[in-house]
Structures are given as C-alpha cells and as structure tokens.
Write an enzyme that holds these catalytic residues in place. Structure first.
Site, mmCIF file in Angstrom:
data_model
loop_
_atom_site.group_PDB
_atom_site.id
_atom_site.type_symbol
_atom_site.label_atom_id
_atom_site.label_comp_id
_atom_site.label_asym_id
_atom_site.label_seq_id
_atom_site.Cartn_x
_atom_site.Cartn_y
_atom_site.Cartn_z
ATOM 1 N N HIS A 284 98.803 -5.323 -26.386
ATOM 2 C CA HIS A 284 97.928 -4.902 -27.486
ATOM 3 C C HIS A 284 97.280 -6.122 -28.150
ATOM 4 O O HIS A 284 96.138 -6.439 -27.858
ATOM 5 C CB HIS A 284 98.760 -4.084 -28.474
ATOM 6 N N HIS A 323 88.434 -2.939 -20.444
ATOM 7 C CA HIS A 323 88.920 -2.237 -21.639
ATOM 8 C C HIS A 323 89.114 -0.776 -21.288
ATOM 9 O O HIS A 323 88.348 -0.227 -20.485
ATOM 10 C CB HIS A 323 87.901 -2.366 -22.780
ATOM 11 N N ASP A 379 88.638 -10.167 -26.876
ATOM 12 C CA ASP A 379 89.564 -11.299 -26.758
ATOM 13 C C ASP A 379 89.021 -12.449 -25.933
ATOM 14 O O ASP A 379 89.612 -13.520 -25.911
ATOM 15 C CB ASP A 379 90.879 -10.816 -26.133
HETATM 16 N N1 ACO Z 1 90.720 -8.349 -14.006
HETATM 17 C C1 ACO Z 1 90.622 -7.870 -12.734
HETATM 18 N N2 ACO Z 1 90.570 -6.572 -12.413
HETATM 19 C C2 ACO Z 1 90.619 -5.698 -13.434
HETATM 20 C C3 ACO Z 1 90.717 -6.108 -14.769
HETATM 21 C C4 ACO Z 1 90.753 -7.486 -15.051
HETATM 22 N N3 ACO Z 1 90.828 -7.945 -16.301
HETATM 23 N N4 ACO Z 1 90.752 -5.022 -15.581
HETATM 24 C C5 ACO Z 1 90.686 -3.961 -14.765
HETATM 25 N N5 ACO Z 1 90.605 -4.370 -13.448
HETATM 26 C C6 ACO Z 1 90.430 -3.520 -12.281
HETATM 27 C C7 ACO Z 1 91.730 -2.811 -11.922
HETATM 28 O O1 ACO Z 1 92.482 -3.571 -11.011
HETATM 29 C C8 ACO Z 1 91.194 -1.542 -11.345
HETATM 30 O O2 ACO Z 1 90.723 -1.810 -10.031
HETATM 31 P P1 ACO Z 1 90.989 -0.754 -8.825
HETATM 32 O O3 ACO Z 1 90.328 0.526 -9.267
HETATM 33 O O4 ACO Z 1 90.375 -1.369 -7.631
HETATM 34 O O5 ACO Z 1 92.484 -0.633 -8.727
HETATM 35 C C9 ACO Z 1 89.956 -1.216 -12.172
HETATM 36 O O6 ACO Z 1 89.493 -2.493 -12.641
HETATM 37 C C10 ACO Z 1 90.229 -0.294 -13.367
HETATM 38 O O7 ACO Z 1 91.199 -0.912 -14.202
HETATM 39 P P2 ACO Z 1 92.393 -0.173 -14.950
HETATM 40 O O8 ACO Z 1 93.588 -1.059 -14.904
HETATM 41 O O9 ACO Z 1 92.522 1.237 -14.456
HETATM 42 O O10 ACO Z 1 91.841 -0.093 -16.400
HETATM 43 P P3 ACO Z 1 92.686 0.258 -17.700
HETATM 44 O O11 ACO Z 1 91.762 1.005 -18.594
HETATM 45 O O12 ACO Z 1 93.989 0.876 -17.385
HETATM 46 O O13 ACO Z 1 93.010 -1.193 -18.273
HETATM 47 C C11 ACO Z 1 92.908 -3.168 -19.551
HETATM 48 C C12 ACO Z 1 92.340 -1.754 -19.327
HETATM 49 C C13 ACO Z 1 94.437 -3.110 -19.734
HETATM 50 C C14 ACO Z 1 92.303 -3.749 -20.827
HETATM 51 C C15 ACO Z 1 92.541 -4.027 -18.320
HETATM 52 O O14 ACO Z 1 91.143 -4.072 -18.161
HETATM 53 C C16 ACO Z 1 93.124 -5.435 -18.415
HETATM 54 O O15 ACO Z 1 94.292 -5.652 -18.063
HETATM 55 N N6 ACO Z 1 92.325 -6.436 -18.923
HETATM 56 C C17 ACO Z 1 92.838 -7.769 -19.099
HETATM 57 C C18 ACO Z 1 93.665 -7.849 -20.389
HETATM 58 C C19 ACO Z 1 92.808 -7.832 -21.639
HETATM 59 O O16 ACO Z 1 91.825 -8.544 -21.736
HETATM 60 N N7 ACO Z 1 93.227 -7.028 -22.634
HETATM 61 C C20 ACO Z 1 92.550 -6.942 -23.925
HETATM 62 C C21 ACO Z 1 91.911 -5.614 -24.136
HETATM 63 S S1 ACO Z 1 91.032 -5.600 -25.702
HETATM 64 C C22 ACO Z 1 92.256 -5.376 -26.887
HETATM 65 O O17 ACO Z 1 93.296 -4.833 -26.637
HETATM 66 C C23 ACO Z 1 92.026 -5.898 -28.265
#
Ligand code: ACO
Length: 445
Positions: A284, A323, A379
């Site tokens: 988070h 996101h 972020d």
């Molecule tokens: N880097 C590489 N690949 C990614 C990333 C990333 N940062 N984020 C998502 N993907 C990919 C996943 O692997 C997935 O690929 P696939 O369909 O081939 O398997 C696809 O994109 C969809 O991603 P999900 O994981 O289903 O997306 P979800 O909505 O569950 O996750 C999250 C969102 C957790 C924010 C994710 O994008 C992530 O881990 N980002 C990096 C961490 C981050 O920056 N968090 C801050 C969020 S903002 C906040 O909380 C204030």
C-alpha cells in the site's frame, strides 16, 4: 443470469429496456427472481431470497479483497481509472494542485465545499493552535528504541492519542468530532517529526505558529541551532502539493480499515490508527521506497534496456508503474513530475531523475507496457522528491500518512452519519470439518 430484453438505446448508445432490473434464473430450482439495479449495483442481501429449500440460508456473494463490491456510498472522491481522472468533492486534482493549499483541500474533503475567507482563516487558526502534543506523548516517543521504524512509532502514538482525549469516544457529539478532526490533522506532522528526530537522536522541535503547515513541518524536521527556521518556500510548496495529491483516494486498503474499525463506534483516534497500520504495508504505502531501490539497482541509463528485458522476462517488476484502478497515466504522477525540477533547483539535481525520465520514456514506447496499460503511478516520482528533501526511505510512508489523515477523517465522518452503515461484519465460506468430539490430551496420538 440474464438482463431484461434490450429494446431501446440509452444515452451512451447501449440498448436497454428502461427497467433497472436484473432477472436471474436459479437452474437448481428453475425459479426466476428479479433483483433491483441501483447506481449500477445489485444489493448482495437481495441474493438471500434465492434458496433451494425453506431452511437454506440463501445465496451469498463471494468477493475476497472486495474486487467488485461497493462497501459504501461516498461523496468524497471520484476516480475514473480509464480516463486518468481524480476529483475531490467534484473538483479535478489538477485545479486543486494549481490553486489551493493542503489545509484548504482538507477543509474541502471534510465539509464538501470550499471555505470562504473567514472559514478558511478559522480552520487554519484552529489547526495551527492544536499542533502541540501532551508532554507525555514526547516521553512515550522517547521510550522507543533508537532504530524503531517511524511508521511503527506513528501508529502507536496516534493510537495513544485516544487515551489523552477520552471524550472523543462521544462520536455523535459534533463538538467532539470537530475537535478530533482538528487535532488529528494538526498533530500528525508533530508526531511524524518527533519520530524522525528520535531516530537521529536529535532533540524534538516544538511547532512554530508563525509558519504555515508545510513550513512548520520542515522546521520540526530540520531546525538545528538557528533561532528561527526559515523554510525554503519552493520546498514548502512542493511538499504542500504532494500532500494535496495524497489526501484521499476513495475506498483503498487503509480507508477501508478506518471505516471497518470505525464501524464498531470506537473513537476516531483508534480508527485512524488502524488506517496507519494498513498504510504501513508494502503493498500500500511502501512502493515509493521500492522505486528508489530499483533506480539504485539500475545505476545508469545505459543499463535501462537490460533492466526492461528483465521486467519482460518477469525477473523484475517495474516499480512505480501500473495501478489497480488507473489504466491510463495516473494524474498524480503527471503533477508530481512538474514539481520535481522545482525541488532540484533548491537541493541540486539527483542523477536518479535522469534514469527515471529515460526509464519512463522507454517503457511508454514499449508494446509490453502499453498493451498492459502500465503507466507511471504516484510513487514513480514522489520518492525522488522525498530523497531530495534528505528524508530516509523509512520516512516515505509517514509522508503519505500525514495528508491521508484528512481523507481518513472525511471518510470516517461520512460513515458515522450514514444511516445504512452498521458494524462491518463479513460472511465466510466455512471450509473446516466437524462436528467432532473433544479428545482429552492424554488420549491424542
Ligand atoms: N511491472 C511489470 N509488469 C507489470 C507491472 C509492473 N509494475 N504491473 C503490472 N504488470 C503486468 C502483470 O504482470 C500483468 O501481466 P500479465 O497479464 O502478462 O500477467 C499485467 O501487467 C496486469 O497486472 P496485474 O498484476 O493484474 O495488475 P494489478 O491491478 O493486480 O496490480 C499493481 C496493480 C499492484 C499496482 C501492479 O501494477 C504493481 O505491482 N505495480 C508496481 C508496484 C507499485 O508501483 N505500486 C504502487 C501503486 S500506487 C499506490 O498504491 C499509492
């Protein structure tokens, strides 16, 4: 399940019958049901009429992590993830960041309207005059180990505030609610700065009423031997904008924690402590810290292509990208990026910015990221500003908690007045066994 037969087009060109009803056939019994659709939702409790027998409990919905469940009605914050829009009380975040201040935004979130000049003056006066904490809170902070995590200290001290203000438990009393709101917004920077100074072994600095809200925070953090700390207005403004951006984000993990705990009618300090605890988690509030670690690992712009290949091969994650809600550029990331240069004008340029800018450019040119709708989130750049302000990474989440306090309080106030809300009490699907008899310990193998 089938929806009503489509007979005419609504304003968006989707064919509808004009009847807001979902018709359901239970194939187990052949029975038909009609569920009312309101605001694009069906009531989960309406499913309970769907039974296979008289003594059946009735159908429930199963939604771990609330992926598709609205838990409340809220008029505080609106997000359109596809368009990349964020509004507080209907006002776009871009306008607030350009023209408002964090304290004015806090007023807007709490009351739903922008203040008049006299309302804003009274609000700022009240917050400025509640920034001090009881001396025993100071002693409480002194009791932590020198290396205690500042979020852990913040969590404990916010919870402890409830013991200093026991009347806050009268949550139906408007005067008590007002006092708790003011106190929480006013004292959060003081508690955060005390935690920071404690880690450094430096004396705690008392609030300075001559300074504005962000300026006072910088003073409590960085004042040394000078008689009067003079915050750089450019740094204070950048901080204020960051705090506007982080003030609320509708029903996320920590806000849900505040509402869930608050639904027991506990005092608001205890409810907000639950929000701080939720924000502490790395999924988070902790991602900005991870962005800086990633930029450190990349080291130079020459290493970016290899790094991105690693991401595509799923050996790495591009932190600060993607996101759950935004499937377009996070509007907050765009605004922060504008302020990064202003901060570096004062603090000197951080070479990690070049890596971040190049990384963003290359990722946005790459089909792997665009096809998955992965854009920079809030972020991606905020950690660079915090680092430029000489904050240790452990303080980054604390910097998020300070402004989110006004969002948590707005949501808490909305919840306690919502006649539809009761104590939060989810259902479960029981997966255990039984009934079976208790076996005395001497008979167990
Ligand atoms: N880097 C590489 N690949 C990614 C990333 C990333 N940062 N984020 C998502 N993907 C990919 C996943 O692997 C997935 O690929 P696939 O369909 O081939 O398997 C696809 O994109 C969809 O991603 P999900 O994981 O289903 O997306 P979800 O909505 O569950 O996750 C999250 C969102 C957790 C924010 C994710 O994008 C992530 O881990 N980002 C990096 C961490 C981050 O920056 N968090 C801050 C969020 S903002 C906040 O909380 C204030």
């Amino acid at each position: 399940m089938t929806t009503e037969q489509k007979v005419h087009a609504d304003k968006d060109g989707v064919a509808t019958t004009g009847r807001d009803v979902l018709r359901v056939t239970d194939e187990r019994t052949g029975q038909d049901y009609e569920l009312e659709i309101t605001d694009g939702t069906v009531r989960a409790s309406d499913l309970r009429q769907i039974k296979v027998s008289e003594d059946d409990f009735g159908l429930m919905s199963y939604d771990p992590a609330f992926l598709n469940t609205a838990s409340c009605r809220s008029a505080v914050t609106w997000i359109d993830g596809d368009k990349g829009e964020l509004w507080y009380r209907g006002i776009p975040i871009e306008q607030l960041c350009d023209q408002s201040s964090y304290l004015e935004v806090a007023y807007l979130l709490i009351y739903g309207e922008l203040p008049t000049t006299s309302q804003l003056e009274a609000w700022i006066f009240d917050i400025t005059h509640h920034t001090y904490v009881h001396e025993n809170i100071k002693k409480f902070v002194e009791g932590f180990r020198y290396d205690a995590h500042p979020m852990g200290m913040l969590l404990a001290t916010v919870g402890a505030l409830s013991t200093f203000y026991p009347d806050a438990k009268h949550i139906k009393d408007p005067e008590e609610r007002y006092l708790a709101t003011i106190r929480m917004i006013a004292k959060m920077p003081t508690l955060a700065a005390f935690a920071y100074r404690h880690n450094l072994g430096l004396p705690y600095i008392y609030p300075d009423n001559d300074l504005d809200y962000p300026g006072n925070f910088l003073s409590m953090m960085f004042k040394m031997t000078e008689l009067k700390y003079e915050p750089d207005p450019r740094l204070a403004r950048a901080l204020d904008v960051l705090w506007i951006l982080h003030a609320d984000h509708e029903q996320n993990c920590s806000t849900n924690a505040v509402r869930g705990v608050g639904s027991s009618q506990v005092d608001p300090y205890s409810a907000v402590a639950a929000g701080v605890a939720a924000l502490y988690g790395p999924l988070h509030g902790g991602a900005n810290e991870e962005v800086l670690r990633m930029l450190d690992r990349i080291g130079t712009t020459d290493n970016i292509p290899d790094f991105l290949e690693g991401v595509k091969e799923r050996k790495e994650r591009l932190m600060g990208f993607g996101h759950r809600v935004y499937k377009n550029y996070d509007p907050r990331a765009r605004i922060i990026k504008k302020h990064v240069d202003e901060v570096f004008e004062v603090t000197g340029r951080n070479p990690k910015l070049d890596i971040a800018v190049e990384l963003e450019k290359r990722a946005l040119d790459d089909e792997y990221f665009t096809s998955r709708k992965l854009y920079p989130n809030v972020d991606f750049y905020s950690g660079l500003i915090y680092e430029a302000l000489s904050l240790p990474t452990a303080m980054f989440t604390v910097m998020f908690a300070i402004p989110r306090t006004s969002g948590w309080m707005s949501q808490w106030l909305e919840m306690v007045d919502d006649p539809e809300q009761k104590i939060a009490r989810p259902r479960q699907i029981y997966t255990g066994g039984g009934p079976r008899d208790y076996v005395p310990i001497e008979q167990r193998s």
